[in-house]
Design an enzyme around this catalytic site. Structure first.
Site, PDB file in Angstrom:
ATOM      1  N   ASP A 189      -1.131  -2.603  -5.877  1.00 47.11           N
ATOM      2  CA  ASP A 189      -2.166  -1.715  -4.777  1.00 47.11           C
ATOM      3  C   ASP A 189      -0.860  -0.982  -3.837  1.00 47.11           C
ATOM      4  O   ASP A 189      -0.274  -1.501  -3.178  1.00 47.11           O
ATOM      5  CB  ASP A 189      -2.578  -2.900  -3.679  1.00 47.11           C
ATOM      6  CG  ASP A 189      -3.248  -2.268  -2.576  1.00 47.11           C
ATOM      7  OD1 ASP A 189      -3.611  -1.041  -2.470  1.00 47.11           O
ATOM      8  OD2 ASP A 189      -3.642  -2.872  -1.510  1.00 47.11           O
ATOM      9  N   THR A 212       2.095   1.223   3.834  1.00 46.47           N
ATOM     10  CA  THR A 212       3.084   0.375   4.606  1.00 46.47           C
ATOM     11  C   THR A 212       3.780  -0.402   3.390  1.00 46.47           C
ATOM     12  O   THR A 212       5.097  -0.386   3.327  1.00 46.47           O
ATOM     13  CB  THR A 212       2.562  -0.277   5.679  1.00 46.47           C
ATOM     14  OG1 THR A 212       1.901   0.314   6.672  1.00 46.47           O
ATOM     15  CG2 THR A 212       3.780  -1.134   6.277  1.00 46.47           C
ATOM     16  N   VAL A 245       3.551  -1.778  -0.730  1.00 41.43           N
ATOM     17  CA  VAL A 245       3.002  -1.862  -2.087  1.00 41.43           C
ATOM     18  C   VAL A 245       2.973  -3.585  -2.543  1.00 41.43           C
ATOM     19  O   VAL A 245       4.054  -4.193  -2.442  1.00 41.43           O
ATOM     20  CB  VAL A 245       4.030  -1.165  -3.233  1.00 41.43           C
ATOM     21  CG1 VAL A 245       3.153  -1.187  -4.620  1.00 41.43           C
ATOM     22  CG2 VAL A 245       4.382   0.164  -2.820  1.00 41.43           C
ATOM     23  N   ASP A 305      -8.166   2.471  -2.127  1.00 44.95           N
ATOM     24  CA  ASP A 305      -8.168   1.104  -1.691  1.00 44.95           C
ATOM     25  C   ASP A 305      -9.589   0.842  -1.017  1.00 44.95           C
ATOM     26  O   ASP A 305     -10.217  -0.106  -1.323  1.00 44.95           O
ATOM     27  CB  ASP A 305      -7.294   0.750  -0.637  1.00 44.95           C
ATOM     28  CG  ASP A 305      -7.059   1.725   0.597  1.00 44.95           C
ATOM     29  OD1 ASP A 305      -7.803   2.979   0.426  1.00 44.95           O
ATOM     30  OD2 ASP A 305      -6.550   1.368   1.627  1.00 44.95           O
ATOM     31  N   THR A 362       4.664  -7.182  32.658  1.00 45.36           N
ATOM     32  CA  THR A 362       4.618  -6.258  31.766  1.00 45.36           C
ATOM     33  C   THR A 362       4.221  -6.516  30.541  1.00 45.36           C
ATOM     34  O   THR A 362       3.441  -5.824  29.687  1.00 45.36           O
ATOM     35  CB  THR A 362       5.856  -5.121  31.825  1.00 45.36           C
ATOM     36  OG1 THR A 362       5.884  -4.791  33.190  1.00 45.36           O
ATOM     37  CG2 THR A 362       5.760  -4.015  30.708  1.00 45.36           C
TER      38      THR A 362
END
Length: 260
Positions: A6, A10, A12, A110, A187
């Site tokens: 797949d 980002t 494999v 996908d 923050t």
């Protein structure tokens, strides 16, 4: 056994599958420049660590949303596994489901594979949420036909954009806030609340709108690495299927009588 690949934006993911049982899985950062030889060296070592060899692989099936990565994966299959790679959506492993949208050819592989797997595992109308580089929400009806969906920025992409655009904001880890409060006192807490609870609010809101539009009971299936992180603080999901795309590839190969 079957080597299911797949190739996402980002990572494999490679998985060794026996029937529908995943024996091993590995992932590597997506790089379209990575050669078949580089894949082979890396993968051969990992196979050996799990007690397998390249000879145990009898078929290779690939789903990719990165066209430039496909050639080297095909070379990997032919050169190192002595087989032609099967490409999801092409003969002899066509989708086998109706893609009922305006531009069927534009649907990411996908998402089609996830639809196939989800309906093999869960009957009825389904919403499949995939937490990847992008977060996608896909609706398919009780017949298994893909009817459309939503594409939103993935949570990591959203955080990267925020940090890149605001010079004083630090990079933070994506995690559930320590409390349920949505009024941050510093923050980092404020960023964590905005990213985490903001993302849950988006998912829950979009799911609610999709369900209203469908007008029938709909089961929500989540997949992707971050699905379990959100599951702890949201009741939007009916089931988590972390290996949905790999399962879909195995099902497609099985239906084509390939990979035994």
């Amino acid at each position: 056994m079957l080597l299911a690949i797949d190739a996402g934006n980002t990572n494999v993911v490679f998985a060794l599958v026996d029937g529908r049982e995943i024996k091993a899985r590995w992932r590597i950062a997506t790089d379209p420049r990575r050669t078949a030889d580089e894949y082979a060296v890396w993968l051969s070592q990992l196979l050996q660590l799990e007690g397998f060899t390249r000879d145990d692989v009898h078929a290779v099936i690939v789903s990719t949303v990165v066209p430039r990565a496909l050639h080297n994966l095909e070379v990997l299959a032919s050169k190192y596994f002595r087989t032609d790679a099967l490409i999801a959506g092409r003969a002899p492993v066509e989708w086998g489901v109706t893609i009922d949208v305006d531009e069927p050819a534009s649907l990411g592989a996908d998402r089609a594979v996830n639809t196939i797997a989800a309906h093999a595992l869960h009957p009825g109308d389904l919403i499949v949420i995939d937490f990847g580089t992008a977060t996608t929400l896909d609706f398919s009806d009780y017949s298994g036909a893909y009817k459309g969906g939503i594409i939103a920025p993935g949570i990591n992409l959203s955080l990267d954009a925020l940090v890149a655009a605001a010079a004083k904001l630090p990079r933070i880890a994506i995690e559930a806030p320590a409390t349920a409060s949505v009024i941050g006192r510093n923050t980092v807490d404020q960023m964590n609340i905005g990213i985490y609870w903001g993302y849950i609010a988006m998912i829950e809101g979009l799911v609610a709108r999709m369900k209203r539009e469908v007008g029938r009971p709909v089961k929500v299936i989540a997949t992707g690495g971050l699905a379990t992180l959100f599951e702890r603080h949201s009741d939007a999901f009916d089931a988590i299927e972390p290996d949905l795309t790999i399962q879909g590839l195995a099902i497609m190969a099985e239906r084509a009588h390939i990979g035994a």
